[in-house]
Design an enzyme around this catalytic site. Sequence first.
Site, mmCIF file in Angstrom:
data_model
loop_
_atom_site.group_PDB
_atom_site.id
_atom_site.type_symbol
_atom_site.label_atom_id
_atom_site.label_comp_id
_atom_site.label_asym_id
_atom_site.label_seq_id
_atom_site.Cartn_x
_atom_site.Cartn_y
_atom_site.Cartn_z
ATOM 1 C CG ASP A 30 -1.969 5.033 58.377
ATOM 2 O OD1 ASP A 30 -2.195 5.538 57.786
ATOM 3 O OD2 ASP A 30 -0.958 5.154 59.866
ATOM 4 C CG ASP A 32 3.846 3.915 55.648
ATOM 5 O OD1 ASP A 32 5.230 3.069 55.944
ATOM 6 O OD2 ASP A 32 3.646 3.821 54.309
#
Length: 308
Positions: A30, A32
Amino acid sequence: MFRQTATRLQSLPREKVKAFINSFDTVLTDCDGVIWLFNDALAGAPNVINRFLETGKKVFFVTNNSTKSRDEFLKKATDLGFNMTRDGIISTAYLAAQYLKHQGFSRTAYIVGSQGIVQELDAVGIKNIGFGPDVLKNGLGSFVNEELEKNPEVGAVVVGFDEHFSFPKLIRACSYADDPECLFVATNTDERFPLAHCVIPGTGAIVRCVETAAERKAFIVGKPNPYICEALIKEHNVNPARTLMIGDRCNTDILLGTNCGFQTLLVETGIHKECDVKSWLASNDPEERKLVPDVITSKLADLLEYID
């Protein structure tokens, strides 16, 4: 190796951590909360990602953010010091475009979403309408009876994050999706973005609005749904058993890993922490157990000293 045990990385002997790192050839991460926060790289994250690449591992940035195109994400990544290529960026705007392409879609898509979706649809030659503000000017009656005109070429509705989401957009989207032959695709169902002083509704809130009014479910391309896994296997020959999913959010990142048979690593620089995982670990609910990661560590940079 440590399937859904929530093993603390720092509790393991050095040789076991190295064995864990050697047990995967592909890394999905991922963005953020894992490798960057807003416009700043998290300390040590570029070093870890670049070291993975140097040692021959495939690395993919997998984000539910549909507001940017892959080219925009790539620019951000390279500006922050990550040695990534365009093929290593998997965004939900890209996945939505690829899904329509692989369906042989040749009509026009109505978009509830941002510029990233427009750019990715344009890149595969799919015509699209709907981007930008769409507001009630003279009341609902005037809109429905005088302004609403359905485009007969529309054969798909694509829903992502849209800061201009409005009642006219909802009417248009569910009116098109009311046709069972119309494809109905959504980027993700993330519920919200909690900030210090407010809560910003996420894409999931918009998707649920359209689903409710259209009385049908969208096909979701983003995490935690396994379409990403199918795309990676098809395009990059990824072996799920030798793939690691790294994330900060258990109900998207870690659940994706569980759903796809990946190994999973939770980093505590974002949404979920070890205290959240403990309750799921003790739960008898099989759905909550799916949220439990294999391994937990404080930050991605903790891995650097173990990568040969």
